[in-house]
Design an enzyme around this catalytic site. Structure first.
Site, PDB file in Angstrom:
ATOM      1  N   ALA A  74      -5.633  -9.464   3.855  1.00 55.86           N
ATOM      2  CA  ALA A  74      -4.866 -10.682   4.133  1.00 55.86           C
ATOM      3  C   ALA A  74      -4.969 -11.101   5.594  1.00 55.86           C
ATOM      4  CB  ALA A  74      -3.403 -10.479   3.753  1.00 55.86           C
ATOM      5  N   GLN A 182       2.946 -10.691  -0.155  1.00 51.98           N
ATOM      6  CA  GLN A 182       4.076  -9.943  -0.713  1.00 51.98           C
ATOM      7  C   GLN A 182       4.578 -10.539  -2.029  1.00 51.98           C
ATOM      8  OE1 GLN A 182       5.304  -7.063   0.323  1.00 51.98           O
ATOM      9  NE2 GLN A 182       4.298  -6.880   2.320  1.00 51.98           N
ATOM     10  N   HIS A 204      -4.175  -3.868  -1.406  1.00 51.85           N
ATOM     11  CA  HIS A 204      -3.383  -2.639  -1.321  1.00 51.85           C
ATOM     12  C   HIS A 204      -1.882  -2.858  -1.353  1.00 51.85           C
ATOM     13  CE1 HIS A 204      -2.119  -2.702   3.038  1.00 51.85           C
ATOM     14  NE2 HIS A 204      -3.070  -3.604   3.083  1.00 51.85           N
ATOM     15  N   THR A 243     -22.413  -8.301   3.079  1.00 49.30           N
ATOM     16  CA  THR A 243     -22.602  -7.710   1.750  1.00 49.30           C
ATOM     17  C   THR A 243     -21.252  -7.467   1.091  1.00 49.30           C
ATOM     18  OG1 THR A 243     -24.617  -6.667   2.523  1.00 49.30           O
ATOM     19  CG2 THR A 243     -23.600  -5.736   0.534  1.00 49.30           C
ATOM     20  N   CYS A 329      11.558   3.506  17.173  1.00 49.08           N
ATOM     21  CA  CYS A 329      10.723   4.705  17.143  1.00 49.08           C
ATOM     22  C   CYS A 329       9.670   4.693  16.042  1.00 49.08           C
ATOM     23  CB  CYS A 329      11.583   5.956  17.029  1.00 49.08           C
ATOM     24  SG  CYS A 329      12.489   6.065  15.495  1.00 49.08           S
TER      25      CYS A 329
HETATM   26  C1  LIG Z   1       0.397  -6.512   4.776  1.00 49.55           C
HETATM   27  C2  LIG Z   1       0.487  -7.935   5.083  1.00 49.55           C
HETATM   28  C3  LIG Z   1      -0.576  -8.612   5.701  1.00 49.55           C
HETATM   29  C4  LIG Z   1      -1.828  -7.919   6.175  1.00 49.55           C
HETATM   30  O1  LIG Z   1      -2.579  -7.359   5.140  1.00 49.55           O
HETATM   31  P1  LIG Z   1      -3.871  -6.492   5.535  1.00 49.55           P
HETATM   32  O2  LIG Z   1      -4.302  -5.869   4.269  1.00 49.55           O
HETATM   33  O3  LIG Z   1      -3.418  -5.482   6.549  1.00 49.55           O
HETATM   34  O4  LIG Z   1      -4.866  -7.406   6.133  1.00 49.55           O
HETATM   35  C5  LIG Z   1      -0.433  -9.965   5.928  1.00 49.55           C
HETATM   36  N1  LIG Z   1       0.674 -10.628   5.571  1.00 49.55           N
HETATM   37  C6  LIG Z   1       1.707 -10.019   4.973  1.00 49.55           C
HETATM   38  C7  LIG Z   1       2.902 -10.817   4.585  1.00 49.55           C
HETATM   39  C8  LIG Z   1       1.652  -8.665   4.714  1.00 49.55           C
HETATM   40  O5  LIG Z   1       2.696  -8.062   4.140  1.00 49.55           O
END
Ligand SMILES: *Cc1c(COP(=O)(O)O)cnc(C)c1O
Length: 394
Positions: A74, A182, A204, A243, A329
């Site tokens: 993303a 999200q 992911h 690629t 932290c």
């Molecule tokens: C995790 C996240 C991203 C970034 O995704 P990547 O896989 O690290 O590039 C961007 N926007 C939102 C709202 C996310 O939660």
């Protein structure tokens, strides 16, 4: 006793679904061709797999296959959407709109564009984290060319009025980008009904592999043009050379297929667990407050601030559950969460917050353990807080 630590950080990343991994494995070992090789079977098999995955991604979004460009995630999709589209639109205007509680992968490209001379407006969110249509409408000028508002917030789970913002953009001839990371696989999203021109996602965050994502780029009404971030072999119709990561793309496709089949039922199950967690904690602990919207929230998100405890101490006490916090932290940067601050949460309460992210593999047993663990930690920490002692009159 559930195995520990218990994973409740599904907004940061999710476990790859075993079915996703199984779909990917042959593309590392036997079916390892380059999808751009057109003269032999290895290439054709890889190309067919990419085609199928592209169909699955498109179907999940209500898009067409030729509107999907694979990216590394993303972050890249957001950069491509924002920098790539404004480059093409610059003759029409130089004003961009986004919001203060966006992810860094939108805010930082916006900040770079601002340094380069673009006029960027970041509208404030409401105290629920919601970005209202009215606030967006009030920010629009004659030179506005792009509006970027996330579909759901990664810290507090607030769901934005994407459809209304999309309608507004289309009525005014402005390109609408949404970071849908999200929302994908959690709530319904349809690029047609929601008037979305550009949508970013990453595998992911919904049980696919890391390192693969996609950008939806609308092809008609309006056709959105994008200038690529990198030049090279002209892959992905010239919009993203390099690629193709065939095994990862297959995994992303499978994650989309599972999302289409299981999303609604899964959302109900996860929502029940979220309610159980919230109620369990509220029963045992005084002075907790919900960050975000009570209803317009993705099912797996619970973000709470705990009054009268030190944020760092609270996070340090979370040894048995993996959660994320608004305190210094755990984060790479020592500032309290910019999202909570944008929502008007005070600094101490922002630091003393925990983000619980429930997911596909979360069990009731784990939730019950988490309630006990958090409640005991807060009960242990509060007597150390001067303000708590003053409040309880001891
Ligand atoms: C995790 C996240 C991203 C970034 O995704 P990547 O896989 O690290 O590039 C961007 N926007 C939102 C709202 C996310 O939660």
């Amino acid at each position: 006793m559930p195995a520990r630590p218990i994973y409740l950080d599904n907004h940061a990343t999710t476990k790859t679904d075993p079915r996703v991994l199984a779909a990917m494995l042959p593309y590392f070992t036997e079916l390892y061709g380059n999808s751009a090789s057109v003269s032999h079977r290895f290439g054709w098999d890889a190309g067919d797999a990419v085609d199928r995955a592209r169909e699955q991604v498109a179907k999940l979004l209500g898009a067409e296959t030729r509107e999907i460009v694979f990216t590394s995630g993303a972050t890249e999709a957001n950069n491509l959407a924002i920098k790539g589209s404004v480059e093409v639109l610059k003759k029409r205007g130089n004003h961009l709109i986004s919001a203060t509680n966006e992810h860094k992968a939108v805010l930082d490209p916006m900040k770079r564009l601002a340094r380069e001379g673009w006029n960027v407006t970041l509208v404030d969110c409401e105290d629920t984290g919601l970005v209202s249509v009215e606030s967006i409408e009030a920010a629009i000028t004659d030179s506005t060319i792009l509006i970027s508002v996330m579909a759901a917030n990664n810290e507090v789970g607030t769901i934005n009025p994407t459809r209304e913002i999309g309608e507004l953009c289309h009525a005014k001839g402005i390109i609408f980008h949404t970071d849908a990371t999200q929302a994908i696989g959690k709530i319904p999203l349809d690029v047609q009904a929601d008037h979305i021109d550009l949508a970013s996602l990453t595998g992911h965050k919904f049980y696919g592999p890391k390192g693969i994502g996609a950008l939806f780029i609308r092809r008609k009404d309006p056709q959105v043009r994008i200038s690529p971030l990198f030049d090279g072999g002209g892959h992905e119709r010239g919009m993203r050379s390099g690629t193709l990561a065939v095994p990862l793309i297959v995994g992303l496709g499978e994650a989309c297929r599972l999302a289409i089949e299981e999303r609604d039922e899964e959302a109900r199950r996860i929502l029940d667990l979220r309610e159980r967690l919230h109620e369990g904690l509220a029963q045992r602990i005084e002075a907790i407050s919900l960050n975000g919207h009570s209803l317009l929230r993705v099912p797996g998100n619970l973000n709470l601030s705990f009054g009268y405890v030190d944020g760092e101490a609270l996070m340090m006490a979370m040894r048995e559950i993996a959660v994320s916090s608004g305190s210094a932290c755990s984060a790479a940067n020592p500032e309290p969460s910019h999202v909570l601050l944008a929502m008007g949460v005070d600094e101490d309460m922002a630091r003393a917050s925990l983000r619980f992210g429930l997911g596909r593999f979360t069990t009731e047993e784990e939730i019950d353990f988490a309630i006990k663990h958090v409640a005991e930690a807060v009960e242990r920490l509060r007597p150390m807080s001067a303000s708590w002692m003053a409040r309880s009159g001891n």
